[in-house]
Design a protein around this motif. Structure first.
Motif, PDB file in Angstrom:
ATOM      1  N   MET A  26       0.845  -1.191   0.000  1.00 38.26           N
ATOM      2  CA  MET A  26       0.000   0.000   0.000  1.00 38.26           C
ATOM      3  C   MET A  26       0.883   1.245   0.000  1.00 38.26           C
ATOM      4  SD  MET A  26      -3.238  -1.001   0.185  1.00 38.26           S
ATOM      5  CE  MET A  26      -4.148   0.370   0.908  1.00 38.26           C
ATOM      6  N   TYR A  27       0.332   2.349  -0.509  1.00 37.32           N
ATOM      7  CA  TYR A  27       1.005   3.650  -0.406  1.00 37.32           C
ATOM      8  C   TYR A  27       0.096   4.597   0.371  1.00 37.32           C
ATOM      9  CZ  TYR A  27      -2.076   5.361  -4.174  1.00 37.32           C
ATOM     10  OH  TYR A  27      -3.165   5.719  -4.921  1.00 37.32           O
ATOM     11  N   TYR A  28       0.715   5.580   1.028  1.00 36.27           N
ATOM     12  CA  TYR A  28      -0.053   6.582   1.766  1.00 36.27           C
ATOM     13  C   TYR A  28       0.730   7.878   1.797  1.00 36.27           C
ATOM     14  CZ  TYR A  28      -2.505   9.081   5.450  1.00 36.27           C
ATOM     15  OH  TYR A  28      -3.194  10.032   6.151  1.00 36.27           O
ATOM     16  N   CYS A  29       0.042   9.005   1.573  1.00 31.66           N
ATOM     17  CA  CYS A  29       0.677  10.317   1.645  1.00 31.66           C
ATOM     18  C   CYS A  29       0.174  11.048   2.881  1.00 31.66           C
ATOM     19  CB  CYS A  29       0.385  11.143   0.386  1.00 31.66           C
ATOM     20  SG  CYS A  29       1.082  12.812   0.479  1.00 31.66           S
ATOM     21  N   PHE A  30       1.095  11.450   3.749  1.00 26.68           N
ATOM     22  CA  PHE A  30       0.720  12.183   4.946  1.00 26.68           C
ATOM     23  C   PHE A  30       0.279  13.605   4.618  1.00 26.68           C
ATOM     24  CE2 PHE A  30       3.299   8.799   6.658  1.00 26.68           C
ATOM     25  CZ  PHE A  30       2.665   8.486   7.853  1.00 26.68           C
ATOM     26  N   GLY A  31       0.625  14.078   3.414  1.00 30.56           N
ATOM     27  CA  GLY A  31       0.279  15.441   3.032  1.00 30.56           C
ATOM     28  C   GLY A  31      -1.105  15.574   2.439  1.00 30.56           C
ATOM     29  N   CYS A  32      -1.418  14.751   1.433  1.00 31.81           N
ATOM     30  CA  CYS A  32      -2.715  14.879   0.742  1.00 31.81           C
ATOM     31  C   CYS A  32      -3.634  13.690   1.000  1.00 31.81           C
ATOM     32  CB  CYS A  32      -2.506  15.059  -0.760  1.00 31.81           C
ATOM     33  SG  CYS A  32      -1.825  13.609  -1.604  1.00 31.81           S
ATOM     34  N   GLN A  33      -3.174  12.729   1.809  1.00 33.26           N
ATOM     35  CA  GLN A  33      -3.958  11.552   2.188  1.00 33.26           C
ATOM     36  C   GLN A  33      -4.289  10.623   1.018  1.00 33.26           C
ATOM     37  OE1 GLN A  33      -5.044  14.745   3.805  1.00 33.26           O
ATOM     38  NE2 GLN A  33      -3.343  13.998   5.047  1.00 33.26           N
ATOM     39  N   ALA A  34      -3.548  10.732  -0.082  1.00 28.28           N
ATOM     40  CA  ALA A  34      -3.714   9.774  -1.170  1.00 28.28           C
ATOM     41  C   ALA A  34      -3.274   8.400  -0.678  1.00 28.28           C
ATOM     42  CB  ALA A  34      -2.888  10.193  -2.380  1.00 28.28           C
ATOM     43  N   ALA A  35      -4.029   7.355  -1.051  1.00 28.17           N
ATOM     44  CA  ALA A  35      -3.711   6.018  -0.562  1.00 28.17           C
ATOM     45  C   ALA A  35      -4.275   4.977  -1.512  1.00 28.17           C
ATOM     46  CB  ALA A  35      -4.276   5.818   0.848  1.00 28.17           C
ATOM     47  N   GLY A  36      -3.679   3.792  -1.482  1.00 27.62           N
ATOM     48  CA  GLY A  36      -4.183   2.711  -2.317  1.00 27.62           C
ATOM     49  C   GLY A  36      -3.110   1.689  -2.627  1.00 27.62           C
ATOM     50  N   ASN A  37      -3.412   0.811  -3.597  1.00 27.65           N
ATOM     51  CA  ASN A  37      -2.462  -0.217  -4.000  1.00 27.65           C
ATOM     52  C   ASN A  37      -1.813   0.159  -5.332  1.00 27.65           C
ATOM     53  OD1 ASN A  37      -4.456  -0.653  -5.896  1.00 27.65           O
ATOM     54  ND2 ASN A  37      -5.171  -2.573  -4.993  1.00 27.65           N
ATOM     55  N   ALA A  38      -1.067  -0.767  -5.925  1.00 23.62           N
ATOM     56  CA  ALA A  38      -0.329  -0.479  -7.153  1.00 23.62           C
ATOM     57  C   ALA A  38      -1.259  -0.105  -8.298  1.00 23.62           C
ATOM     58  CB  ALA A  38       0.528  -1.680  -7.540  1.00 23.62           C
ATOM     59  N   ILE A  39      -2.389  -0.802  -8.416  1.00 27.01           N
ATOM     60  CA  ILE A  39      -3.330  -0.521  -9.510  1.00 27.01           C
ATOM     61  C   ILE A  39      -3.910   0.882  -9.368  1.00 27.01           C
ATOM     62  CG2 ILE A  39      -5.532  -1.192 -10.545  1.00 27.01           C
ATOM     63  CD1 ILE A  39      -4.893  -4.079  -9.797  1.00 27.01           C
ATOM     64  N   LYS A  40      -4.324   1.235  -8.168  1.00 28.50           N
ATOM     65  CA  LYS A  40      -4.901   2.556  -7.965  1.00 28.50           C
ATOM     66  C   LYS A  40      -3.865   3.646  -8.203  1.00 28.50           C
ATOM     67  CE  LYS A  40      -7.504   5.473  -4.802  1.00 28.50           C
ATOM     68  NZ  LYS A  40      -8.041   5.662  -3.438  1.00 28.50           N
ATOM     69  N   PHE A  41      -2.610   3.393  -7.817  1.00 29.13           N
ATOM     70  CA  PHE A  41      -1.552   4.379  -8.027  1.00 29.13           C
ATOM     71  C   PHE A  41      -1.426   4.739  -9.507  1.00 29.13           C
ATOM     72  CE2 PHE A  41       2.824   5.448  -9.084  1.00 29.13           C
ATOM     73  CZ  PHE A  41       3.085   6.475  -8.191  1.00 29.13           C
ATOM     74  N   VAL A  42      -1.348   3.730 -10.364  1.00 26.47           N
ATOM     75  CA  VAL A  42      -1.200   3.982 -11.800  1.00 26.47           C
ATOM     76  C   VAL A  42      -2.472   4.619 -12.365  1.00 26.47           C
ATOM     77  CG1 VAL A  42      -0.703   2.937 -14.037  1.00 26.47           C
ATOM     78  CG2 VAL A  42       0.405   2.050 -11.991  1.00 26.47           C
ATOM     79  N   MET A  43      -3.636   4.200 -11.870  1.00 26.76           N
ATOM     80  CA  MET A  43      -4.898   4.789 -12.326  1.00 26.76           C
ATOM     81  C   MET A  43      -4.943   6.280 -12.017  1.00 26.76           C
ATOM     82  SD  MET A  43      -7.735   1.923 -11.179  1.00 26.76           S
ATOM     83  CE  MET A  43      -9.085   3.078 -11.477  1.00 26.76           C
ATOM     84  N   GLU A  44      -4.635   6.645 -10.772  1.00 27.61           N
ATOM     85  CA  GLU A  44      -4.732   8.038 -10.346  1.00 27.61           C
ATOM     86  C   GLU A  44      -3.686   8.904 -11.033  1.00 27.61           C
ATOM     87  OE1 GLU A  44      -6.982   9.477  -8.379  1.00 27.61           O
ATOM     88  OE2 GLU A  44      -8.079   7.600  -8.173  1.00 27.61           O
ATOM     89  N   LEU A  45      -2.478   8.390 -11.158  1.00 26.26           N
ATOM     90  CA  LEU A  45      -1.391   9.190 -11.729  1.00 26.26           C
ATOM     91  C   LEU A  45      -1.590   9.429 -13.216  1.00 26.26           C
ATOM     92  CD1 LEU A  45       1.190  10.507 -10.614  1.00 26.26           C
ATOM     93  CD2 LEU A  45       2.459   8.542 -11.479  1.00 26.26           C
ATOM     94  N   GLY A  46      -2.044   8.415 -13.920  1.00 26.36           N
ATOM     95  CA  GLY A  46      -2.205   8.542 -15.363  1.00 26.36           C
ATOM     96  C   GLY A  46      -3.611   8.827 -15.817  1.00 26.36           C
ATOM     97  N   LYS A  47      -4.561   8.962 -14.843  1.00 28.15           N
ATOM     98  CA  LYS A  47      -5.974   9.184 -15.163  1.00 28.15           C
ATOM     99  C   LYS A  47      -6.472   8.129 -16.161  1.00 28.15           C
ATOM    100  CE  LYS A  47      -5.799  12.837 -12.627  1.00 28.15           C
ATOM    101  NZ  LYS A  47      -6.316  12.764 -11.242  1.00 28.15           N
ATOM    102  N   ARG A  48      -6.182   6.872 -15.851  1.00 25.23           N
ATOM    103  CA  ARG A  48      -6.526   5.770 -16.737  1.00 25.23           C
ATOM    104  C   ARG A  48      -7.587   4.888 -16.089  1.00 25.23           C
ATOM    105  NH1 ARG A  48      -0.790   3.157 -17.887  1.00 25.23           N
ATOM    106  NH2 ARG A  48      -2.048   1.760 -19.176  1.00 25.23           N
ATOM    107  N   SER A  49      -8.255   4.100 -16.915  1.00 23.45           N
ATOM    108  CA  SER A  49      -9.319   3.226 -16.417  1.00 23.45           C
ATOM    109  C   SER A  49      -8.721   2.017 -15.705  1.00 23.45           C
ATOM    110  CB  SER A  49     -10.193   2.751 -17.578  1.00 23.45           C
ATOM    111  OG  SER A  49      -9.468   1.873 -18.424  1.00 23.45           O
ATOM    112  N   PHE A  50      -9.553   1.393 -14.886  1.00 26.90           N
ATOM    113  CA  PHE A  50      -9.123   0.216 -14.139  1.00 26.90           C
ATOM    114  C   PHE A  50      -8.674  -0.898 -15.086  1.00 26.90           C
ATOM    115  CE2 PHE A  50     -10.226  -3.946 -12.341  1.00 26.90           C
ATOM    116  CZ  PHE A  50      -9.468  -3.933 -11.186  1.00 26.90           C
ATOM    117  N   ALA A  51      -9.490  -1.208 -16.086  1.00 29.42           N
ATOM    118  CA  ALA A  51      -9.167  -2.307 -17.001  1.00 29.42           C
ATOM    119  C   ALA A  51      -7.895  -2.022 -17.785  1.00 29.42           C
ATOM    120  CB  ALA A  51     -10.340  -2.540 -17.961  1.00 29.42           C
ATOM    121  N   ASP A  52      -7.710  -0.768 -18.194  1.00 28.11           N
ATOM    122  CA  ASP A  52      -6.519  -0.400 -18.959  1.00 28.11           C
ATOM    123  C   ASP A  52      -5.256  -0.612 -18.134  1.00 28.11           C
ATOM    124  OD1 ASP A  52      -5.058   0.569 -21.111  1.00 28.11           O
ATOM    125  OD2 ASP A  52      -5.169   2.640 -20.413  1.00 28.11           O
TER     126      ASP A  52
END
Length: 647
Positions: free
Chosen positions: A59-85
């Motif tokens: 898991m990842y977690y940011c103490f500054g902006c409270q972003a959190a999740g696993n590897a899939i969510k990290f790539v989704m959020e950073l690249g604004k991509r769909s789950f399936a992609d």
């Protein structure tokens, strides 16, 4: 075609195979800290690392902006991509067999590639084609240019994937379409070919040019830069804007330099491809090139992910053209520099040379020495203002003063502005120290009202005559108090041997942390101490920082204000090296602010009391504020140096 629903087994296999540290490391420089990894958060701008990655929890977690999740969510959020992609992308990377809920669609899904994937593939194939052409007879001129003119070794040519685009109008087109069977539309969208204006058909964008692949941070080819080997204009030709390539968002060689930037805590930005390549060849592996454009905020923020102290050096020629280039390259980042959000320096090489030319005649050590002594951007700006000016002439003096005032007005940080007011006053005094106070006063007058924050904390003498006195700290006072409390907490966290002394000083002087986020952190420290039964032996608290970070996962409101205290950069390291002095100065500053607050409080009460109606209360308040005034005078005389002198 819409991507079919993925089978849960495929999703679960991707989660198990895709190590989060491996995935996040492609985008963020991570450093091991305890059992976890830390780095600068890619989801918001920050100066100190508050982004943590747990390999055990995946898991990842940011103490500054409270972003959190696993590897899939990290790539989704950073690249604004769909789950399936994202799952498909990670499945291909980790060689996970792809299954769908509809077996008949499995084969179709395996054939289907997104537009971006096709672009990556055709650009990588083109890069290989150009590298192969460089070794053929038609590429000998380009190879000779690299080896003789640029003095590049074979390993450097291979490291940067340098190649050659043949002179024919359709050489690459025929290879990719006829031999490799890529769709024409993909080549055009990749910026490799253009349609003819008449007669139909296409022609190669790059012809008879030395080819330089431009890669993204992950090292994937996304565009090309082509240098002419003749007198053809333009001298350098870049790929057009595409789905993958935007000139204002990419920095050449960042994929090669991000590790060096992180290690050296500094990024060097040059103008040209070969300047960056020459620096890497010389072992200066924290250099990138701006592709000849003014640096955008996106480019700067991309670089600053990899340097904790936000050090950025712009290296351009020392001649007029180089000066103009530096000013142009600064572009949008001037605001960040004025605010102190980036430590911007300017390196002008002597004799109007660029980095490539300089390194042909001098050693890498010479360049590193120049880099070390490069002036801060504000110092460089001031030198540009006074250059070729005779300050003994009234006209020049007036023009220089006006430009300096304009510069000083833009500086947001009051401490920085104070420093440069004094510095510029010395310059304008022309060596006559008696004139410095007058010059300071003149500059402060001209930059008002922006100079309002220059005023020092209200002294006892000035406060005496005020009819109304505020209970809250003044802006400068709060800044000093915050700096002092932060220093004390940072010493406590990183210097276990000082912990007992700090607690003793606070108890002896009956001092508490005034700012809420500092009180919050101190309370957590005390709770850990009591919980471990080690209140009397604070120095022995093991892994205090790591344990605090774990404990803060339960909170989300105060984290952003204190997470920077868990980390020590070069400036912080210099501050806390003198731990004894730092502790004494910080304690004295906290004591002074508290005394001033009590002084103003009793003074206001005294001023509001009617001496005839309440003579005893009137006399009590008078004695109280006068006693605080005496204490203020005593502590001010006792201080050997102030907290600001530690910066």
């Amino acid at each position: 075609m819409q991507i079919p629903r993925l089978h849960p087994d495929t999703i679960e296999s991707v989660k198990q195979r895709a190590d989060i540290v491996d995935v996040v490391s492609e985008y963020v420089v991570l450093r091991k800290r305890g059992k976890d990894f830390v780095g600068l958060c890619p989801f918001h701008d920050e100066k100190s690392p508050s982004f943590t990655v747990s390999q055990t929890k995946q898991m990842y977690y940011c103490f500054g902006c409270q972003a959190a999740g696993n590897a899939i969510k990290f790539v989704m959020e950073l690249g604004k991509r769909s789950f399936a992609d994202v799952v498909l992308d990670l499945a291909r990377r980790y060689q996970v067999p792809v299954q769908t809920l509809e077996p008949e669609q499995r084969q179709e899904l395996q054939r289907q590639l997104s537009l971006r994937e096709q672009l990556y593939e055709v650009l990588a194939t083109s890069a290989q084609f150009y590298q192969h052409a460089l070794r053929q007879s038609q590429g000998q001129k380009a190879l000779q240019y690299l080896q003789s003119n640029r003095q590049l070794k074979e390993e450097t040519i291979q490291q940067f994937g340098l190649g050659y685009a043949p002179a024919g109008w359709e050489t690459l087109y025929r290879y990719l379409v006829q031999d490799k069977h890529y769709p024409v539309q993909i080549l055009e969208k990749a910026g490799l070919i253009k349609p003819r204006r008449e007669g139909g058909g296409y022609y190669d964008v790059f012809r008879d040019r030395l080819m330089i692949p431009i890669r993204d941070v992950q090292g994937r080819v996304i565009a090309f830069g082509g240098r002419t080997l003749t007198d053809e204009q333009p001298k350098y030709l870049n790929s057009p804007e595409t789905e993958l390539f935007s000139k204002g968002k990419i920095l050449f060689a960042l994929d090669q330099a991000k590790g060096g930037i992180s290690q050296l805590d500094q990024a060097v930005v040059v103008e040209g491809y070969f300047d960056a390549i020459a620096l890497h060849t010389a072992g200066i592996n924290n250099a990138v090139a701006s592709l000849g454009t003014a640096l955008s905020l996106q480019q700067v923020r991309l670089i600053l992910r990899y340097t904790e102290s936000k050090q950025l050096v712009l290296n351009f020629d020392a001649d007029k053209a180089g000066t103009n280039a530096a000013e142009r390259a600064i572009g949008e980042i001037a605001e960040l520099a004025y605010k102190g959000e980036v430590q911007l320096k300017i390196l002008n090489l002597p004799d109007g040379k660029d980095a490539d030319e300089y390194l042909h005649q001098r050693t890498p050590e010479d360049y590193k020495e120049l880099l070390k002594n490069a002036p801060l951007w504000l110092d460089w700006q001031i030198q540009q203002i006074i250059q070729d000016r005779d300050l003994k002439q009234a006209t020049d003096f007036q023009q220089v003063t006006q430009q300096i005032v304009k510069l000083l007005k833009n500086i947001a940080n009051s401490d920085t502005r104070n420093y440069y007011v004094s510095y510029c006053a010395e310059i304008l005094s022309l060596g006559d120290t008696r004139l410095i106070p007058l010059r300071v006063e003149n500059l402060l007058t001209q930059i008002a009202p922006a100079a309002a924050t220059y005023s020092k904390p209200v002294s006892a003498k000035k406060a005496w005559g005020n009819s109304k006195v505020s209970h809250s700290p003044l802006p400068t006072e709060r800044s000093l108090l915050e700096h002092a409390e932060a220093l004390l907490l940072r010493v406590y966290l990183h210097c276990p041997e000082q912990r007992q002394m700090i607690v003793g000083e606070l108890e002896e002087r009956d001092l508490q942390f005034s700012l809420s986020h500092h009180r919050f952190l101190w309370q957590q420290i005390l709770e850990l101490s009591v919980g471990d039964g080690e209140t009397k032996n604070l120095a022995s608290l093991p892994n205090l920082i790591s344990r605090l970070q774990d404990q803060f996962l339960e909170f989300d409101s105060e984290i952003g204000l204190i997470s920077h205290l868990f980390h020590v950069d070069e400036k912080n390291q210099k501050e806390i090296l003198r731990t004894g002095q730092v502790v004494q100065a910080a304690i004295a500053c906290m004591d002074l602010v508290m005394l001033e607050k009590r002084y103003r409080h009793f003074l206001e009460l005294w001023q509001q009391t009617d001496p005839e109606a309440e003579p005893e209360r009137y006399q009590y308040y008078y004695q109280a504020f006068y006693a605080e005034k005496i204490k203020l005078q005593q502590i001010d005389r006792q201080r050997l140096f102030s907290i600001t002198e530690l910066s």
